[in-house]
Design a protein around this motif. Structure first.
Motif, PDB file in Angstrom:
ATOM      1  N   LEU A 155       1.870 -22.729  -4.609  1.00 33.07           N
ATOM      2  CA  LEU A 155       2.310 -22.948  -3.231  1.00 33.07           C
ATOM      3  C   LEU A 155       3.729 -22.420  -3.040  1.00 33.07           C
ATOM      4  O   LEU A 155       4.066 -21.861  -1.996  1.00 33.07           O
ATOM      5  N   PRO A 158       3.547 -17.619  -3.770  1.00 33.09           N
ATOM      6  CA  PRO A 158       2.184 -17.090  -3.634  1.00 33.09           C
ATOM      7  C   PRO A 158       1.998 -15.751  -4.331  1.00 33.09           C
ATOM      8  O   PRO A 158       0.931 -15.455  -4.827  1.00 33.09           O
ATOM      9  N   ALA A 162      -0.901 -13.881  -7.484  1.00 24.69           N
ATOM     10  CA  ALA A 162      -1.758 -12.720  -7.286  1.00 24.69           C
ATOM     11  C   ALA A 162      -1.973 -12.023  -8.618  1.00 24.69           C
ATOM     12  O   ALA A 162      -1.077 -11.972  -9.443  1.00 24.69           O
ATOM     13  N   ILE A 165      -1.800  -6.100 -11.179  1.00 27.88           N
ATOM     14  CA  ILE A 165      -2.526  -4.837 -11.232  1.00 27.88           C
ATOM     15  C   ILE A 165      -1.636  -3.825 -11.949  1.00 27.88           C
ATOM     16  O   ILE A 165      -0.475  -3.667 -11.571  1.00 27.88           O
ATOM     17  N   ILE A 167       0.128  -0.326 -12.780  1.00 25.40           N
ATOM     18  CA  ILE A 167       0.620   0.615 -11.746  1.00 25.40           C
ATOM     19  C   ILE A 167      -0.359   1.754 -11.516  1.00 25.40           C
ATOM     20  O   ILE A 167      -0.488   2.261 -10.402  1.00 25.40           O
ATOM     21  N   GLU A 169      -3.450   1.560 -11.297  1.00 25.96           N
ATOM     22  CA  GLU A 169      -4.618   1.157 -10.509  1.00 25.96           C
ATOM     23  C   GLU A 169      -4.218   0.613  -9.150  1.00 25.96           C
ATOM     24  O   GLU A 169      -5.057   0.139  -8.397  1.00 25.96           O
ATOM     25  N   GLN A 170      -2.921   0.653  -8.842  1.00 25.69           N
ATOM     26  CA  GLN A 170      -2.475   0.160  -7.548  1.00 25.69           C
ATOM     27  C   GLN A 170      -2.799   1.194  -6.477  1.00 25.69           C
ATOM     28  O   GLN A 170      -2.977   2.384  -6.769  1.00 25.69           O
ATOM     29  N   SER A 171      -2.872   0.719  -5.236  1.00 27.58           N
ATOM     30  CA  SER A 171      -3.124   1.660  -4.159  1.00 27.58           C
ATOM     31  C   SER A 171      -2.061   1.562  -3.074  1.00 27.58           C
ATOM     32  O   SER A 171      -2.129   2.283  -2.088  1.00 27.58           O
ATOM     33  N   VAL A 172      -1.088   0.691  -3.245  1.00 27.57           N
ATOM     34  CA  VAL A 172      -0.021   0.580  -2.260  1.00 27.57           C
ATOM     35  C   VAL A 172       0.881   1.811  -2.395  1.00 27.57           C
ATOM     36  O   VAL A 172       0.917   2.453  -3.444  1.00 27.57           O
ATOM     37  N   ASP A 173       1.567   2.160  -1.299  1.00 25.50           N
ATOM     38  CA  ASP A 173       2.390   3.373  -1.319  1.00 25.50           C
ATOM     39  C   ASP A 173       3.509   3.263  -2.337  1.00 25.50           C
ATOM     40  O   ASP A 173       4.126   2.212  -2.491  1.00 25.50           O
ATOM     41  N   LEU A 174       3.782   4.375  -2.990  1.00 28.45           N
ATOM     42  CA  LEU A 174       4.961   4.423  -3.863  1.00 28.45           C
ATOM     43  C   LEU A 174       6.200   4.513  -2.978  1.00 28.45           C
ATOM     44  O   LEU A 174       6.115   4.917  -1.829  1.00 28.45           O
TER      45      LEU A 174
END
Lengths: 218, 307
Positions: A155, A158, A162, A165, A167, A169-174
């Motif tokens: 709590l 948060p 999570a 992941i 790096i 295999e991440q899909s968020v923008d560099l």
């Protein structure tokens, strides 16, 4: 190394003298005790009366001996003699095999360090009485407490809960830089980090397949 | 009427625990993010967004040792430029950040399209908002328009039918190598040009000062490199444009000085022009006055002589 009976006997430091002497007298045949001699003289008098003693180990974990432990100074320096037997004394009755000669007591420094605090009770890790591993304990109460701690942490933070992941295999923008030189350099470093991680992963995969090939799995 | 269930204090004070469908570092991607192509796309979009100046080269079968030798010569030359430009209060070290990088054109093309044509508003706003916008819609389906990262399905569907940005169509065929700069620095560009494609304007380092530049590996490698173009702040420059940028003397500061000089010279010319009319009027008037005075004097002299 130290038999169960001796442990029980040394744990029973707080039981009345009369009963303890009886125990010791029973144990005469085993000719071994591990009761602490240096730190608690009144008990040691009875203990040394036994014929042979291996060493004065710290007391084992037991509920009623905990007050005694706190008062006791920790064994710190290696120069302090902790063994009750001088080096070179044959320890009678400690031979495991029938046709083996009795072992001979060694110098204190020849014993491994962990021996001297093997019986000290471990301190609890958190104030709330449970580490993360407690979630898998048998005691339902401890499991519940650990689960509660985990919920509270989730709590409060948060993102910490999570799943991590890697790096590659991440899909968020560099990072794309903020128009400044420092931003561009930082973005370049992030890209290099990704390249390095992908390279490491590739090499690990190659190593794995090579090993499996050698074993004949393929 | 049924009464709504009472909320506990924690429920009112905090939102529901974000046990998200998608982790914050792995929002839904059009192609699986563990593919190498996806990761290359991530890298190339970051490269295109963070690099204000890059050179594109064609490379034809360079060997590893040739690449290594060329990189060595380049880093030495760039370190010299850094040392020249940096002052004690303002040290400059662009040299470690200027990289030669071979790119895969089949992933570089979509990255270019995404950077040029896909500009969601979330990216344009402040980064604080962009980062906080990721968590709430963690449960949304992959083709929801609020996913705006480069690997998202939106980025793909909005760009994959487009043509490459103007000037880039013909460049990205065959093997391409990039030289990326962290800033638009004409001096560093000139150093790179003088090492990688020496010409009359950008002469190669002298054999006396830099003998290793004339090694067989360096020279054979340089013969296989061709400058294609440059991309400066999103615009494509051809070879002549690159040379013009590299030829700006004194870098951006020099360019500013030129501009200031030009403006001040215009001003002085203007004042001269405006001044000249007045001055000529003044000169004519003054001449006329002198003449009249002389006449008067002459008249008086005649009078005095006569009287």
């Amino acid at each position: 190394m130290i038999c169960r009976q001796c442990l029980r006997a040394s744990a029973g430091n707080l039981i009345p003298i009369s009963s303890r002497t009886r125990v010791v007298s029973i144990r005469q045949t085993r000719a071994l005790t591990s009761s602490p001699i240096l730190t608690s003289p009144p008990t040691s008098s009875t203990a040394t009366s036994s014929a042979q003693s291996l060493s004065a180990t710290p007391p084992p974990s037991s509920a009623n001996a905990s007050a005694d432990i706190k008062a006791r100074p920790k064994p710190s320096s290696k120069t302090i003699t902790r063994s009750t037997v001088p080096a070179g004394t044959p320890l009678k009755g400690l031979a495991l095999m029938v046709n083996q000669p009795d072992p001979v007591a060694m110098e204190d420094r020849e014993y491994p360090d962990w021996l001297w605090d093997v019986l000290t009770p471990k301190e609890k890790e958190t104030a709330e009485g449970g580490s993360r591993g407690d979630e898998y304990l048998r005691s339902k109460k401890q499991r519940r407490a650990a689960a509660k701690i985990a919920r509270r942490e989730a709590l409060a933070n948060p993102e910490g809960v999570a799943p991590k992941i890697p790096i590659y295999e991440q899909s968020v923008d560099l990072p794309a830089g903020d128009g400044s030189v420092d931003g561009a350099v930082a973005a370049g470093l992030a890209r290099e980090g990704l390249s390095a991680a992908m390279r490491d992963k590739r090499r690990a995969a190659i190593k794995e397949t090579n090993m499996l090939k050698k074993m004949g799995a393929f | 009427m049924p009464k709504a269930p009472e909320l506990s204090f924690e429920q009112m004070a905090q939102s529901v625990s974000p046990t998200s469908h998608y982790p914050p570092t792995q929002p839904p991607s059009h192609k699986p993010p563990e593919y190498r192509k996806s990761q290359l796309l991530r890298q190339y979009t970051s490269l295109l967004r963070s690099t204000p100046l890059m050179l594109l080269w064609q490379h034809n079968n360079l060997r590893a040792i040739e690449w290594m030798s060329i990189r060595r010569e380049l880093s030495v030359a760039l370190a010299k430029v850094d040392a020249q430009l940096s002052t004690p209060e303002n040290p400059i070290s662009y040299a470690p950040a200027i990289k030669l990088q071979i790119v895969k054109t089949n992933m570089f093309k979509p990255a270019l399209k995404i950077v040029h044509f896909y500009k969601p508003d979330a990216l344009a706003t402040d980064p604080e908002l962009a980062s906080s916008a990721q968590m709430p819609h963690a449960r949304l389906p992959p083709d929801d328009p609020s996913w705006t990262h480069s690997l998202s399905r939106n980025a793909h569907t909005k760009t994959f039918r487009k043509k490459l940005p103007q000037g880039m169509e013909t460049l990205l065929t065959g093997p391409v190598m990039l030289t990326s700069f962290p800033a638009v620095s004409p001096q560093h560009l000139a150093a790179v040009l003088s090492v990688l494609s020496p010409s009359k304007d950008f002469p190669a380092p002298k054999k006396r000062t830099r003998p290793s530049y004339y090694d067989a590996h360096v020279q054979s490698g340089l013969q296989k490199l061709f400058l294609l173009a440059a991309r400066v702040d999103g615009k494509v420059f051809d070879e002549a444009g690159v040379k013009w940028i590299g030829g700006i003397e004194g870098g951006l500061d020099g360019l500013r000085a030129q501009l200031v000089g030009m403006l001040t010279s215009i001003g002085s010319q203007l004042t001269n022009t405006l001044d000249s009319a007045g001055r000529s009027v003044y000169i004519t008037m003054e001449g006329r006055r002198m003449a009249m005075e002389e006449e008067q004097k002459g008249g008086n002299g005649e009078e005095t002589s006569s009287s």
